[in-house]
Scaffold this active site. Structure first.
Site, PDB file in Angstrom:
ATOM      1  N   LYS A 113       0.708  -1.235  -0.095  1.00  0.00           N
ATOM      2  CA  LYS A 113      -0.281  -0.240  -0.132  1.00  0.00           C
ATOM      3  C   LYS A 113       0.920   1.307  -0.405  1.00  0.00           C
ATOM      4  CE  LYS A 113      -4.252  -1.851   2.214  1.00  0.00           C
ATOM      5  NZ  LYS A 113      -4.990  -1.371   3.018  1.00  0.00           N
ATOM      6  N   LYS A 199      -5.189 -10.656  -6.376  1.00  0.00           N
ATOM      7  CA  LYS A 199      -6.246 -10.803  -6.398  1.00  0.00           C
ATOM      8  C   LYS A 199      -6.941 -10.311  -5.849  1.00  0.00           C
ATOM      9  CE  LYS A 199      -5.672  -8.466  -1.873  1.00  0.00           C
ATOM     10  NZ  LYS A 199      -5.437  -7.893  -0.584  1.00  0.00           N
ATOM     11  N   LYS A 202     -10.308  -4.172  -3.550  1.00  0.00           N
ATOM     12  CA  LYS A 202     -11.121  -2.453  -3.434  1.00  0.00           C
ATOM     13  C   LYS A 202     -10.110  -1.972  -4.254  1.00  0.00           C
ATOM     14  CE  LYS A 202     -13.964  -3.696   0.462  1.00  0.00           C
ATOM     15  NZ  LYS A 202     -13.520  -3.643   1.872  1.00  0.00           N
TER      16      LYS A 202
HETATM   17  P1  TYM Z   1     -10.580  -5.574   4.427  1.00  0.00           P
HETATM   18  O1  TYM Z   1     -12.031  -4.822   3.885  1.00  0.00           O
HETATM   19  O2  TYM Z   1      -9.786  -5.684   3.441  1.00  0.00           O
HETATM   20  O3  TYM Z   1     -10.877  -7.324   3.826  1.00  0.00           O
HETATM   21  C1  TYM Z   1     -12.358  -7.911   4.281  1.00  0.00           C
HETATM   22  C2  TYM Z   1     -12.006  -9.242   4.929  1.00  0.00           C
HETATM   23  O4  TYM Z   1     -11.673  -9.841   3.412  1.00  0.00           O
HETATM   24  C3  TYM Z   1     -10.944 -10.567   3.421  1.00  0.00           C
HETATM   25  N1  TYM Z   1     -10.577 -10.535   0.948  1.00  0.00           N
HETATM   26  C4  TYM Z   1     -10.398 -11.340   0.943  1.00  0.00           C
HETATM   27  N2  TYM Z   1     -10.518 -12.621   0.808  1.00  0.00           N
HETATM   28  C5  TYM Z   1     -10.680 -13.244  -0.073  1.00  0.00           C
HETATM   29  N3  TYM Z   1     -10.272 -12.884  -0.900  1.00  0.00           N
HETATM   30  C6  TYM Z   1     -10.133 -12.079  -1.770  1.00  0.00           C
HETATM   31  N4  TYM Z   1      -9.389 -11.061  -2.992  1.00  0.00           N
HETATM   32  C7  TYM Z   1     -10.217 -10.850  -0.750  1.00  0.00           C
HETATM   33  N5  TYM Z   1      -9.965  -9.151  -0.403  1.00  0.00           N
HETATM   34  C8  TYM Z   1      -9.849  -9.746   0.481  1.00  0.00           C
HETATM   35  C9  TYM Z   1      -9.816 -10.258   3.892  1.00  0.00           C
HETATM   36  O5  TYM Z   1      -9.003 -11.074   4.188  1.00  0.00           O
HETATM   37  C10 TYM Z   1     -10.115  -9.389   5.010  1.00  0.00           C
HETATM   38  O6  TYM Z   1     -10.807 -10.663   5.773  1.00  0.00           O
HETATM   39  N6  TYM Z   1      -7.410  -5.996   7.663  1.00  0.00           N
HETATM   40  C11 TYM Z   1      -8.612  -6.059   7.970  1.00  0.00           C
HETATM   41  C12 TYM Z   1     -10.018  -6.008   8.479  1.00  0.00           C
HETATM   42  C13 TYM Z   1      -9.684  -6.338   9.450  1.00  0.00           C
HETATM   43  C14 TYM Z   1      -9.682  -6.428  10.887  1.00  0.00           C
HETATM   44  C15 TYM Z   1      -9.991  -6.603  11.892  1.00  0.00           C
HETATM   45  C16 TYM Z   1     -10.412  -8.122  10.573  1.00  0.00           C
HETATM   46  C17 TYM Z   1      -9.914  -4.598  10.831  1.00  0.00           C
HETATM   47  N7  TYM Z   1      -9.983  -5.279  12.096  1.00  0.00           N
HETATM   48  C18 TYM Z   1     -10.120  -7.352  13.012  1.00  0.00           C
HETATM   49  C19 TYM Z   1      -9.961  -9.170  10.693  1.00  0.00           C
HETATM   50  C20 TYM Z   1      -9.779  -8.650  12.618  1.00  0.00           C
HETATM   51  C21 TYM Z   1      -8.980  -6.733   6.191  1.00  0.00           C
HETATM   52  O7  TYM Z   1      -8.490  -6.968   5.513  1.00  0.00           O
HETATM   53  O8  TYM Z   1     -10.042  -6.091   5.486  1.00  0.00           O
END
Ligand code: TYM
Length: 336
Positions: A113, A199, A202
């Site tokens: 990022k 992957k 967003k």
């Molecule tokens: P975020 O919003 O980027 O992603 C949310 C969840 O979606 C999963 N994910 C995917 N899984 C499979 N294939 C993909 N292409 C893909 N893109 C995203 C992510 O692994 C995630 O589970 N940092 C976290 C948010 C967070 C969080 C937490 C999660 C903040 N605090 C505490 C668990 C516990 C995140 O990636 O958000």
């Protein structure tokens, strides 16, 4: 003994895509009956990269409504907004002071990022995983269901918890619970529609690279029609030369509820011209009930507000309790 706890979250940056759905939320829905669950909309994380203040509140509602529309059941789960529970920011600060800087500099997601941000890298972006650790550790979570890309952040969370206990507790009486990740094998890494080696994300500038849960049927058809394929005859899983083929077949299996074997039997002789309409139709059908439920929930703002109000109260009770324990271990004078 009570049920084990689960905590997870998604950032309110725009819409949710199939990666978020299949990698994380489907897993939450599947396991929720067996655990006591806390699912938050991680709006504090959403401002670690430049964000639009005009849409943040609405995006937060969207994600909360999508949790419900995807099947999160309030009988088993609490839905809340991260910034409504101030203990998240406070614990993040306390954990910052015991987390070595070089642990954060090693994080792959930070490096990726940060590259995209150029000169604009905030301290918040570097600190993102510590806030994530605070989210998890506040709830004494046993399991954290996430996609594959979050594995390193969960290892860091465990390292922070272990370090805290080493420094401020005894092995017999740990202050912080050390959580375990819960990453499913299927769907943990959904790939981009325009490049099967990256992957689905967003932050990809091209909306054609992902299918969003709220995309209308025509747009889903268009994205699948245009998605990258290859000129090889027949369809197959696990050929490293054919990442797009593997990804699209995987999506079909997950969205239709068919096993890998069933997908192969049905599709191995197909060409793209036949498979793509099948995948479009399956995707549209899988998302239709979510989209209908989503609209019903968004039309009832009072209901959604009450879910988030109640969620805040339940989450706060647990979080404040843990925070008090942590502060006591650190030697703080308790307020009178
Ligand atoms: P975020 O919003 O980027 O992603 C949310 C969840 O979606 C999963 N994910 C995917 N899984 C499979 N294939 C993909 N292409 C893909 N893109 C995203 C992510 O692994 C995630 O589970 N940092 C976290 C948010 C967070 C969080 C937490 C999660 C903040 N605090 C505490 C668990 C516990 C995140 O990636 O958000």
């Amino acid at each position: 003994m009570g049920k084990q706890r689960v905590l997870s979250g998604v950032q309110p940056t725009g819409n949710l895509h199939l990666g978020n759905y299949l990698g994380a939320i489907c897993n939450w829905v599947e396991i929720q009956e067996n655990y006591e669950n806390f699912f938050c909309v991680v709006d504090l994380h959403a401002i670690t990269v430049p964000h639009n203040p005009k849409t943040l509140a609405q995006d937060t509602y969207t994600i909360a409504a999508l949790y419900l529309a995807c099947g999160i059941d309030l009988n088993h789960s609490t839905i809340f907004v991260q910034s409504h529970v101030t203990a998240h920011s406070e614990l993040a600060w306390l954990l910052n002071c015991i987390t070595p800087l070089n642990w954060l500099e090693r994080m792959i997601q930070f490096k990726e990022k940060a590259l995209k941000q150029g000169e604009n890298v905030s301290v918040g972006l570097l600190d993102y995983p510590v806030l994530m650790a605070a989210d998890i550790l506040l709830y004494d979570a046993d399991r954290v269901p996430v996609g594959e890309d979050q594995k390193q952040h969960l290892e860091l969370t465990r390292d922070i918890a272990i370090r805290f206990n080493d420094q401020f507790a005894t092995p017999e009486n740990p202050v912080i619970k050390v959580p375990d990740p819960l990453i499913r094998t299927e769907g943990a890494r959904v790939m981009s529609l325009t490049d099967g080696t990256r992957k689905m994300s967003k932050s990809d500038p091209s909306d054609l690279s992902r299918i969003n849960l709220l995309d209308p049927p025509e747009l889903i058809e268009k994205k699948i029609k245009r998605c990258k394929t290859d000129p090889i005859r027949g369809l197959e899983f696990d050929n490293p030369e054919r990442p797009e083929c593997n990804n699209l077949l995987g999506l079909y299996g997950l969205l239709s509820g068919k096993t890998k074997q069933e997908v192969i039997e049905e599709c191995q002789e197909m060409g793209w011209g036949k498979f793509k309409p099948l995948l479009s139709e399956t995707t549209v059908e899988a998302l239709k009930p979510i989209q209908i439920k989503y609209q019903e929930i968004m039309d009832d703002q009072d209901y959604l507000n009450s879910v988030l109000r109640e969620g805040k109260e339940k989450a706060e009770t647990v979080a404040n309790h843990t925070l008090a324990r942590v502060k006591e271990a650190l030697g703080y004078l308790a307020p009178f």
